[in-house]
Design a protein around this motif. Structure first.
Motif, PDB file in Angstrom:
ATOM      1  N   ALA A 149       0.825  -1.200   0.000  1.00  0.00           N
ATOM      2  CA  ALA A 149       0.000   0.000   0.000  1.00  0.00           C
ATOM      3  C   ALA A 149       0.864   1.256   0.000  1.00  0.00           C
ATOM      4  O   ALA A 149       1.625   1.498   0.933  1.00  0.00           O
ATOM      5  CB  ALA A 149      -0.914   0.008   1.221  1.00  0.00           C
ATOM      6  N   PHE A 152      -1.512   4.334   3.220  1.00  0.00           N
ATOM      7  CA  PHE A 152      -1.654   3.320   4.264  1.00  0.00           C
ATOM      8  C   PHE A 152      -2.025   3.998   5.581  1.00  0.00           C
ATOM      9  O   PHE A 152      -1.578   5.113   5.879  1.00  0.00           O
ATOM     10  CB  PHE A 152      -0.302   2.597   4.390  1.00  0.00           C
ATOM     11  N   TYR A 164      -4.780  -2.117  10.502  1.00  0.00           N
ATOM     12  CA  TYR A 164      -4.261  -1.307   9.410  1.00  0.00           C
ATOM     13  C   TYR A 164      -5.152  -1.470   8.193  1.00  0.00           C
ATOM     14  O   TYR A 164      -5.925  -2.432   8.072  1.00  0.00           O
ATOM     15  CB  TYR A 164      -2.806  -1.660   9.078  1.00  0.00           C
ATOM     16  N   LYS A 170      -5.547  -0.218   3.702  1.00  0.00           N
ATOM     17  CA  LYS A 170      -5.000   0.373   2.486  1.00  0.00           C
ATOM     18  C   LYS A 170      -5.968   1.445   2.009  1.00  0.00           C
ATOM     19  O   LYS A 170      -7.172   1.213   1.936  1.00  0.00           O
ATOM     20  CB  LYS A 170      -4.836  -0.716   1.425  1.00  0.00           C
TER      21      LYS A 170
END
Length: 254
Positions: free
Chosen positions: A24, A27, A174, A176
């Protein structure tokens, strides 16, 4: 002399996105860090490191306490690129946020009740969350570099035998951002997320992190007028789990 560090590391490779691609350029990661020394002189190091597919550093965020006498620790962030380096360091007292004369160095970021932190990469711009705002760095050579792995490191300074009573990563997620094609798009807010909207101060928090960027253009923060009011809360059609909603307000006597 510089202190050496020894510890353990966990590596996580980002899963492929819905287009089958790993990595990514844009990010976002949320993480929760707990750093509270139970006695003076305790030490330790915790790092959340983001790398490309070849394990080359893109950026990092962490807490370091090398003070073997007192109770001073530091929030640190690192940048990669052509000149990998420590980019910023902010000292704090590694108490539990109770104050005790710590003043502006009181541990309001990583105590038992808080810990909310995040990191954002948008092309060449890196952002590190610290006390309600973000430290920004522009690293031109990282413009098209993709984050593909997350390293979590917890270690101890080898000259010390007093590890911090509390030094842990309690949560990490997390995502993208800004992909060209999305399919099977998940809810922007993961299950269990807590979104707080402070109408009085025009602020939005998601899991304790300031997120006014989520404010919809044309929207308005509002107060409740005198008399009876009806507040209607709608959810997106694709969401099949109704949110739990709690409203609190202050009464003003006219």
């Amino acid at each position: 002399s510089r202190q050496g560090v020894a510890g353990g590391m966990k590596v996580m490779t980002l899963p492929a996105d819905s287009n089958g691609h790993v990595g990514a350029v844009n990010f976002y990661s949320y993480f929760n860090i707990f750093a509270w020394a139970g006695a003076f002189g305790q030490t330790g190091l915790l790092q959340v490191l983001f790398t490309d597919k070849n394990d080359k550093l893109v950026a990092g965020y962490g807490v370091s306490k090398g003070d073997m006498v007192g109770n001073k620790a530091s929030m640190k962030c690192w940048v990669g690129g052509n000149s990998p380096r420590e980019y910023a360091s902010n000292d704090f007292i590694s108490n539990n946020g109770e104050g005790n004369g710590a003043g502006s160095m009181n541990n309001t970021s990583f105590n038992e009740r808080t810990g909310h932190s995040d990191f954002v990469k948008t092309g060449s711009q890196l952002e590190f969350y610290w006390k309600g705002s973000r430290i920004k760095a522009i690293i031109p050579e990282l413009e098209t570099v993709e984050i593909a792995k997350v390293y979590i490191y917890i270690g101890q300074y080898v000259q010390s035998n007093k590890f911090m009573t509390n030094l842990s990563l309690r949560n990490i997620s997390y995502r993208k951002d800004k992909v060209s094609v999305w399919s099977n798009v998940p809810n922007r807010y993961a299950a269990g997320s807590v979104v707080e909207i402070d109408m009085e101060n025009d602020k939005i928090f998601t899991n304790g992190v300031a997120t006014n960027k989520d404010f919809v253009n044309g929207g308005k923060f509002f107060s409740i007028p005198p008399g009876e009011s009806t507040i209607i809360i709608n959810q997106s059609a694709f969401n099949h789990t109704p949110p739990q909603v709690e409203l609190t307000w202050k009464e003003n006597y006219l």
